[in-house]
Design a protein around this motif. Structure first.
Motif, PDB file in Angstrom:
ATOM      1  N   GLU A 210      46.612  62.057   9.657  1.00  0.00           N
ATOM      2  CA  GLU A 210      47.853  61.471   9.112  1.00  0.00           C
ATOM      3  C   GLU A 210      49.043  61.682  10.035  1.00  0.00           C
ATOM      4  O   GLU A 210      49.909  60.836  10.146  1.00  0.00           O
TER       5      GLU A 210
ATOM      6  N   ASP B 183      49.443  58.885  12.602  1.00  0.00           N
ATOM      7  CA  ASP B 183      49.943  57.650  11.964  1.00  0.00           C
ATOM      8  C   ASP B 183      51.443  57.766  11.751  1.00  0.00           C
ATOM      9  O   ASP B 183      52.208  56.858  12.036  1.00  0.00           O
ATOM     10  N   TYR B 184      51.826  58.917  11.209  1.00  0.00           N
ATOM     11  CA  TYR B 184      53.240  59.136  10.878  1.00  0.00           C
ATOM     12  C   TYR B 184      54.113  59.128  12.140  1.00  0.00           C
ATOM     13  O   TYR B 184      55.144  58.467  12.179  1.00  0.00           O
TER      14      TYR B 184
ATOM     15  N   ALA C 152      39.296  59.300   6.124  1.00  0.00           N
ATOM     16  CA  ALA C 152      40.427  58.392   6.246  1.00  0.00           C
ATOM     17  C   ALA C 152      39.909  57.013   5.891  1.00  0.00           C
ATOM     18  O   ALA C 152      39.034  56.491   6.556  1.00  0.00           O
TER      19      ALA C 152
END
Ligand SMILES: Nc1nc2c(ncn2[C@@H]2O[C@H](COP(=O)(O)OP(=O)(O)OP(=O)(O)O)[C@@H](O)[C@H]2O)c(=O)[nH]1
Length: 393
Positions: A132, A135-136, A238
């Motif tokens: 994550e 992505d962030y 994911a």
């Protein structure tokens, strides 16, 4: 179009090991003098069945019927939590990422590193959070670029009747975002017909999330599977991503042994053959790798590269020839080139890829397998062997 993959991951995830293994080519495969172009910039190879296996003569450019097509790969350093705010190496990764059409994200699936990449007890890290984080970082990086002067720009869009997707792509062009990416994301987020001047911060972040997915698709290399006990890979989940268990360390060991002539190993294979004299220490190491291959099928490293190109980026390989009977060029070289092209590319696109003059003076193409004539809009298929007929001199 040259094809570039970015390799990302936090410190200690195994990114450098992955990069080294994937750019270490067999001398017989690599026709490039150096596989590492700059410190973090190298050549990797995707594998595809060579059409010459259908013929009586071999092309001499494939190995055991497998063609190795070079692509660029960049080791993107410095992506740590809050990198988009300038933490760690700051924004030095941006230039690398701009060039990458897809990303292989190397994650420590053995969970033996913390959020910053410091070594900790195996199993106590959080690989899902590592996925994550990237992505962030990427969506916040895009958001900060998009948000710069946005109020002024969005008013201009309205005043001058500009297309929103063009303005968004223009603002994010430095991140490698195209009008098609922006168009897709505006529809995906239902922001297409809304007034850009009234977008909230949340809406802009949502838009950037969608642009990131479209413009930088990602494969997760769940690395260090050799260090996992039991089913640790299930730690990594994911939903929208392809996750491939890898052991970059095992791949590096195999490539090194192969380069030294100790074994014969085809990247991606589930085994290898001992080819030379080996010391007891080498034998012990190779046996350990053999157990891993038996348990997991392969080291997963080559699979990441192949799937990033063929699945994430939806590419095909096309072979242009000048003699549709012999499948050779003018000088008698069989299947001299293997071009990576986007699925959906046409005969005319191939003509332009060979030379702009050939594109400009395109007459028709010939499928070298069936000898059928193909029109300019005919869509090419993976593995096609094609002769282009043009009036170009
Ligand atoms: N067990 C195991 N260890 C690995 C694997 N890949 C890398 N490592 C080890 O993990 C450590 C970090 O590997 P690097 O490749 O240097 O990691 P990196 O992500 O490039 O880290 P930075 O260079 O700090 O960005 C090293 O001790 C490697 O030997 C793997 O597949 N299995």
């Amino acid at each position: 179009m040259s094809m570039t993959l970015g390799l990302a991951g936090k410190p200690n995830a195994g990114k450098s090991t992955f990069f080294k293994s994937v750019t270490m080519a067999d001398v017989e495969i690599a026709n490039y003098p150096f596989t590492t172009i700059h410190a973090n910039h190298g050549v990797a190879y995707i594998q595809t069945p060579c059409p010459c296996t259908e013929r009586e003569t071999r092309c001499g450019k494939c190995k055991d019927g497998i063609r190795y097509v070079p692509i660029d790969i960049i080791d993107v350093a410095g992506l740590v939590p809050d990198a988009h705010k300038g933490k760690g190496l700051g924004n030095s990764f941006l230039d690398d990422l701009r060039q990458a059409q897809a990303i292989i994200h190397v994650v420590d699936a053995s969970a033996s590193t913390d959020a910053e990449g410091n070594p900790i007890d195996p199993g106590s890290g959080n690989p899902a959070a590592d996925i994550e984080f990237l992505d962030y970082e990427l969506e916040m990086w895009m958001f900060e670029i998009l948000n710069r002067n946005w109020s002024k720009l969005s008013r201009k869009i309205r005043a001058e009747g500009l297309k929103t997707e063009e303005a968004v792509a223009d603002q994010l062009s430095g991140a490698g975002v195209t009008i098609e990416h922006a168009n897709y994301a505006l529809h995906d987020t239902d922001l297409y017909s809304s007034d850009p001047a009234k977008w909230t911060e949340d809406e802009m972040i949502r838009l950037c999330r969608s642009i990131r997915k479209e413009s930088k698709p990602m494969i997760i290399a769940a690395n260090k599977f050799d260090a996992l006990e039991g089913s640790g890979i299930s730690l990594v989940e994911a939903d929208d991503k392809t996750i491939i268990p890898t052991s970059a360390a095992a791949e590096l060991a195999l490539k090194s042994a192969s380069k030294a002539g100790v074994i014969q190993y085809t990247p991606g294979d589930g085994g290898f053959e001992v080819a030379g004299e080996i010391s007891p220490a080498q034998e012990k190491g190779l046996n350990a790798v053999k157990h891993l291959l038996d348990a997991h099928g392969s080291t997963g490293v080559q699979e990441c590269v192949n799937r990033a190109v063929f699945e994430l980026l939806d590419m095909i390989v096309v072979y242009p020839v000048e003699d549709e009977g012999k499948w050779t060029n003018k000088t008698g070289d069989m299947l001299p080139d293997a071009y990576l092209m986007k699925r959906g590319s046409t005969c005319k696109d191939l003509a332009y890829k060979i030379h702009s003059d050939i594109g400009d003076h395109f007459l028709y193409a010939v499928d070298a397998r069936t000898k059928m004539r193909l029109a300019e809009k005919h869509e090419l298929q993976n593995g096609d062997v094609i002769k282009i007929v043009s009036t170009a001199k």
